[in-house]
Write a protein that holds these residues in place. Structure first.
Motif, PDB file in Angstrom:
ATOM      1  N   ARG A  87       0.872  -1.202   0.054  1.00  0.00           N
ATOM      2  CA  ARG A  87      -0.150  -0.119  -0.014  1.00  0.00           C
ATOM      3  C   ARG A  87       1.043   1.177   0.279  1.00  0.00           C
ATOM      4  O   ARG A  87       0.467   2.469  -0.166  1.00  0.00           O
ATOM      5  CB  ARG A  87      -0.917  -0.134   1.152  1.00  0.00           C
ATOM      6  CG  ARG A  87      -2.246  -0.923   0.991  1.00  0.00           C
ATOM      7  CD  ARG A  87      -3.167  -0.545  -0.291  1.00  0.00           C
ATOM      8  NE  ARG A  87      -4.133  -1.388  -0.286  1.00  0.00           N
ATOM      9  CZ  ARG A  87      -5.333  -1.481   0.255  1.00  0.00           C
ATOM     10  NH1 ARG A  87      -5.427  -0.715   1.174  1.00  0.00           N
ATOM     11  NH2 ARG A  87      -6.001  -2.129  -0.309  1.00  0.00           N
ATOM     12  N   ILE A 212      -8.423   2.305  -4.140  1.00  0.00           N
ATOM     13  CA  ILE A 212      -7.502   1.205  -3.491  1.00  0.00           C
ATOM     14  C   ILE A 212      -7.653   1.319  -2.184  1.00  0.00           C
ATOM     15  O   ILE A 212      -7.962   0.435  -1.382  1.00  0.00           O
ATOM     16  CB  ILE A 212      -6.222   1.307  -4.213  1.00  0.00           C
ATOM     17  CG1 ILE A 212      -6.432   1.152  -5.539  1.00  0.00           C
ATOM     18  CG2 ILE A 212      -5.420   0.386  -3.404  1.00  0.00           C
ATOM     19  CD1 ILE A 212      -5.156   0.879  -6.319  1.00  0.00           C
ATOM     20  N   GLN A 215     -10.758   0.149  -0.338  1.00  0.00           N
ATOM     21  CA  GLN A 215     -11.039  -0.883  -0.593  1.00  0.00           C
ATOM     22  C   GLN A 215     -12.154  -1.346  -1.447  1.00  0.00           C
ATOM     23  O   GLN A 215     -13.040  -2.302  -1.133  1.00  0.00           O
ATOM     24  CB  GLN A 215     -11.074  -1.904   0.532  1.00  0.00           C
ATOM     25  CG  GLN A 215      -9.668  -2.124   1.481  1.00  0.00           C
ATOM     26  CD  GLN A 215      -9.679  -2.983   2.422  1.00  0.00           C
ATOM     27  OE1 GLN A 215     -10.238  -2.803   3.555  1.00  0.00           O
ATOM     28  NE2 GLN A 215      -8.853  -3.901   2.548  1.00  0.00           N
ATOM     29  N   HIS A 243     -16.121 -10.360  -1.023  1.00  0.00           N
ATOM     30  CA  HIS A 243     -15.539  -9.217  -1.222  1.00  0.00           C
ATOM     31  C   HIS A 243     -14.351  -9.113  -2.368  1.00  0.00           C
ATOM     32  O   HIS A 243     -13.477 -10.144  -2.334  1.00  0.00           O
ATOM     33  CB  HIS A 243     -14.768  -8.949   0.358  1.00  0.00           C
ATOM     34  CG  HIS A 243     -15.729  -9.040   1.314  1.00  0.00           C
ATOM     35  ND1 HIS A 243     -16.460  -7.755   1.392  1.00  0.00           N
ATOM     36  CD2 HIS A 243     -15.742  -9.951   2.090  1.00  0.00           C
ATOM     37  CE1 HIS A 243     -17.240  -8.307   2.676  1.00  0.00           C
ATOM     38  NE2 HIS A 243     -16.879  -9.243   2.912  1.00  0.00           N
ATOM     39  N   TRP A 245     -11.253  -6.584  -4.007  1.00  0.00           N
ATOM     40  CA  TRP A 245     -10.540  -5.334  -3.815  1.00  0.00           C
ATOM     41  C   TRP A 245      -9.086  -5.455  -4.587  1.00  0.00           C
ATOM     42  O   TRP A 245      -8.660  -6.634  -4.763  1.00  0.00           O
ATOM     43  CB  TRP A 245     -10.476  -5.000  -2.220  1.00  0.00           C
ATOM     44  CG  TRP A 245      -9.560  -5.571  -1.389  1.00  0.00           C
ATOM     45  CD1 TRP A 245      -8.318  -5.224  -0.856  1.00  0.00           C
ATOM     46  CD2 TRP A 245     -10.122  -6.988  -0.835  1.00  0.00           C
ATOM     47  NE1 TRP A 245      -7.888  -6.532  -0.192  1.00  0.00           N
ATOM     48  CE2 TRP A 245      -8.834  -7.236  -0.087  1.00  0.00           C
ATOM     49  CE3 TRP A 245     -10.838  -7.766  -0.740  1.00  0.00           C
ATOM     50  CZ2 TRP A 245      -8.579  -8.535   0.437  1.00  0.00           C
ATOM     51  CZ3 TRP A 245     -10.894  -8.988  -0.101  1.00  0.00           C
ATOM     52  CH2 TRP A 245      -9.657  -9.533   0.429  1.00  0.00           C
ATOM     53  N   THR A 246      -8.543  -4.188  -4.602  1.00  0.00           N
ATOM     54  CA  THR A 246      -7.282  -4.021  -5.118  1.00  0.00           C
ATOM     55  C   THR A 246      -6.162  -3.862  -4.013  1.00  0.00           C
ATOM     56  O   THR A 246      -6.599  -3.043  -3.002  1.00  0.00           O
ATOM     57  CB  THR A 246      -6.984  -3.163  -6.129  1.00  0.00           C
ATOM     58  OG1 THR A 246      -8.181  -3.251  -7.304  1.00  0.00           O
ATOM     59  CG2 THR A 246      -5.835  -3.070  -6.760  1.00  0.00           C
ATOM     60  N   LEU A 247      -5.233  -4.631  -3.877  1.00  0.00           N
ATOM     61  CA  LEU A 247      -4.209  -4.588  -2.671  1.00  0.00           C
ATOM     62  C   LEU A 247      -3.068  -3.499  -3.187  1.00  0.00           C
ATOM     63  O   LEU A 247      -2.771  -2.695  -2.494  1.00  0.00           O
ATOM     64  CB  LEU A 247      -3.368  -5.960  -2.358  1.00  0.00           C
ATOM     65  CG  LEU A 247      -2.293  -5.779  -1.340  1.00  0.00           C
ATOM     66  CD1 LEU A 247      -3.093  -5.357  -0.114  1.00  0.00           C
ATOM     67  CD2 LEU A 247      -1.582  -6.965  -1.341  1.00  0.00           C
ATOM     68  N   ASP A 252      -5.402  -7.862  -7.823  1.00  0.00           N
ATOM     69  CA  ASP A 252      -6.716  -7.912  -7.242  1.00  0.00           C
ATOM     70  C   ASP A 252      -7.184  -9.181  -6.449  1.00  0.00           C
ATOM     71  O   ASP A 252      -6.566 -10.275  -6.773  1.00  0.00           O
ATOM     72  CB  ASP A 252      -7.678  -7.921  -8.435  1.00  0.00           C
ATOM     73  CG  ASP A 252      -7.798  -6.422  -9.088  1.00  0.00           C
ATOM     74  OD1 ASP A 252      -7.526  -5.565  -8.621  1.00  0.00           O
ATOM     75  OD2 ASP A 252      -7.926  -6.326 -10.416  1.00  0.00           O
TER      76      ASP A 252
END
Length: 302
Positions: A87, A212, A215, A243, A245-247, A252
């Motif tokens: 992140r 991102i 989330q 769920h 999401w993109t880390l 993804d």
């Protein structure tokens, strides 16, 4: 029971692959940033100052990108950081966008002030420096172009260099106009044009980074379609707590609970579900919990 694989080992980091190009662009832009800043102060050109300011954010942005890539690479070896520090790349991209917003707004305010009393700007030095800056930006643009489609951070640097490249063209045009006509308004007009060009692109970069960080599901993925595809896997009766999401850039991930038919075999269902996510949605890391249909089917949802 879950299924997944080591994202740190299986997925090569897009930013890491372009580290060498980032370093080359960083060094090149840093040198010409200093040259343009000195020339802007010497000539009083707002257009040059705008271009130098964008180069300054380039240097900071690429520097943050490199620092984030390095930190993420080190963190991947720390068992306490189960998701590494991927992140950091997104945070660096968001900081990059904020810097660009600041520079663009400053230039617009200063240009508005100069429209009332445009100062005289020597066109000769302005033209020489702008041409040198254009060459540097073209080289940096070529270095970062390939990585811009893979890494959010590289994309941020790429957008900044693109803005600088067009800014250098604008400064050249302004210098030529001033040299031929003496029309001093060309300088603040070009500065405004560069600022207005980069603002919407900066907004898109910031928006992608925020999506991102909160989330949200990736824009290119239809969560309903993911649910439908998992429900179509033989042996799956229900899909809940899904769920997606993109880390970080290019990673993804998904998690879901699958309720199985009593006659379904656990192993084949998990393999089929993971293959469906990978092949149809390019989700390389999925954590799947399976639950039998019989018994208490209550589950805790988010």
């Amino acid at each position: 029971m879950g299924a997944g694989h080591d994202h740190g080992a299986d997925l090569a980091r897009a930013g890491e692959r372009h580290r060498g190009r980032l370093w080359a662009a960083f060094a090149l832009i840093a040198v010409f940033m200093v040259i343009e800043a000195v020339a802007a102060l010497a000539t009083g050109s707002l257009a040059l100052l705008s271009d130098a300011g964008h180069m300054f954010t380039d240097v900071l942005g690429i520097g943050m990108a490199l620092a984030a890539i390095h930190a993420a690479s080190r963190a991947a070896r720390d068992p306490q950081r189960t998701f590494g520090l991927y992140r950091l790349e997104v945070l660096a991209a968001l900081g990059n966008a904020i810097l660009l917003f600041g520079v663009a707004i400053y230039v617009l305010i200063e240009a508005a002030r100069r429209f009332g009393h445009p100062p005289e700007v020597p066109a000769g030095p302005m033209l020489v420096v702008a041409i040198a800056g254009l060459i540097a930006n073209i080289v940096a643009f070529g270095l970062l172009r390939a990585g811009a489609q893979e890494s959010l951070n590289v994309r941020g640097a790429y957008l900044e260099v693109l803005g600088d490249l067009l800014g250098s063209v604008g400064v050249i045009v302004a210098a030529v106009v001033i040299a031929l006509t003496g029309w001093a308004y060309a300088d603040p007009i070009v500065a405004v044009a560069v600022g207005l060009f980069i603002l919407p692109r900066t907004w898109r970069l910031a928006r992608a980074a925020v999506r991102i960080l909160v989330q949200a599901a990736p824009e290119h993925l239809d969560v309903t379609a993911v649910r439908t595809r998992l429900a179509a896997v033989p042996g799956v009766c229900d899909v809940h707590d899904l769920h997606v999401w993109t880390l970080t850039s290019g990673m993804d991930v998904a998690s879901a609970h699958l309720t199985l038919d009593p006659s379904a075999q656990l192993g084949p269902v998990l393999v089929a579900a993971r293959e469906a996510l990978h092949d149809d949605f390019d989700i390389g890391h999925a954590t799947l919990q399976v639950e039998p249909m019989a018994g208490d089917c209550r589950h805790v949802g988010w």
